[in-house]
Design an enzyme around this catalytic site. Sequence first.
Site, PDB file in Angstrom:
ATOM      1  CB  CYS A  88      -0.748   2.610   3.974  1.00 43.60           C
ATOM      2  SG  CYS A  88      -2.183   1.881   3.206  1.00 43.60           S
ATOM      3  CG  ASP A  89       3.068   1.282   4.414  1.00 41.04           C
ATOM      4  OD1 ASP A  89       2.600   1.741   5.470  1.00 41.04           O
ATOM      5  OD2 ASP A  89       2.871   0.122   4.029  1.00 41.04           O
ATOM      6  CB  CYS A 107      -0.933  -0.012   1.216  1.00 44.76           C
ATOM      7  SG  CYS A 107      -1.988   1.446   1.289  1.00 44.76           S
TER       8      CYS A 107
END
Length: 329
Positions: free
Chosen positions: A150-151, A147
């Site tokens: 997300c990261d 992701c």
Amino acid sequence: MAHADDAVAAQNDGTEMLIIIGSGVAGLTAAVYAARGRLQPLLIEGMEPGGQLSLTSLVENFPGFPDGINGFELVDNMRKQAERFGTRYRSATVSKIDFGQKPFAVHLDGESEVLRTHGLIIASGARARTLGLPGETELFGHGLSTCATCDGAFFKGRRVAVVGGGDSAMEDAIYLTKFASEVHVVHRRDKLRASKIMQERALAKDSIHFHWNAHPAALLRGDDGKLRGLRLETTDGSGKTEELACDGVFYAIGHEPNTDMLGGALPRDTQGYLTAHGVVSDIPGVFIAGDVADHHYQQAITAAGTGCAAAMEAEDWLEAQGLLRETAG
Ligand code: NAP
């Protein structure tokens, strides 16, 4: 108008009228329609509330948003919309469904609780695919991710790699250029699968470098336990390898449908996705929507469309069974 606070368990014996499994675009759209149809749906949110779209940064192809919209915001709006009409939410995962029982028995979280329902919409979506390389499990969260949204921010000024050649890979690569100093796309062929517009955008970025006809043969781990790179192997059979030093690797190699809780109850295609007659399954009272039955389009708008259709079919079916009741309005 029914309101979430008024919504009660569907029957005196606690049997639900309609349970929707999945809180992505398909499940939430089904919930909006079912709630407006006074079915008082109960939506089971699952492991990844909001589904794949909530992990997307900018959604530019959902009609109605000329400047695009953040994926999380779009899903959150749908959630609020469904709640406004009486959808109830349950934060739980479904471990098993007993289709042999009527009403159906829906087992939650390792069978500690069993819900009963007349109708069921399965909109459990799909999860990111992984490569199954040694060390993967340990490296997730230590350099390896599925992701970028997300990261990505953890890799400011670092070198990262994205594996895959589809729209997700291009989207991730472009997004990662906001943080990373260099983004290396590793693709197993010499042609991208991504849509033309995404290809053009990615190819135009100076900080994105393409490794064609290559695939990761190994994840390399440093002494500190964190990812330090990839060993790439050519896919032409020559067996040539090279090391790509990087601090982050993002898999963007497609998805697998979330069907574990179904056992072998419903038919699937060769890739494991559910098959149905439109949104109507082989089991009366069970309807299917979204990516769990779609390995081809996998778009937010197609998921929304099938979610709508599933709710309308469910309403017709419940009515034909004489199960619809008057609700507070
Ligand atoms: P996808 O289109 O299935 O692409 C997966 C990519 O990963 C392909 O390039 C594939 O290579 C590669 N791949 C698959 N298995 C692999 C393996 N074991 N090893 C190495 N490479 C592997 O999946 P996606 O990119 O997640 O997209 C899914 C759907 O969502 C598509 O319909 C896409 O259009 C849509 N989507 C749209 C957007 C957007 O419009 N902005 C963004 C994201 C996703 P091959 O090409 O060789 O098969």
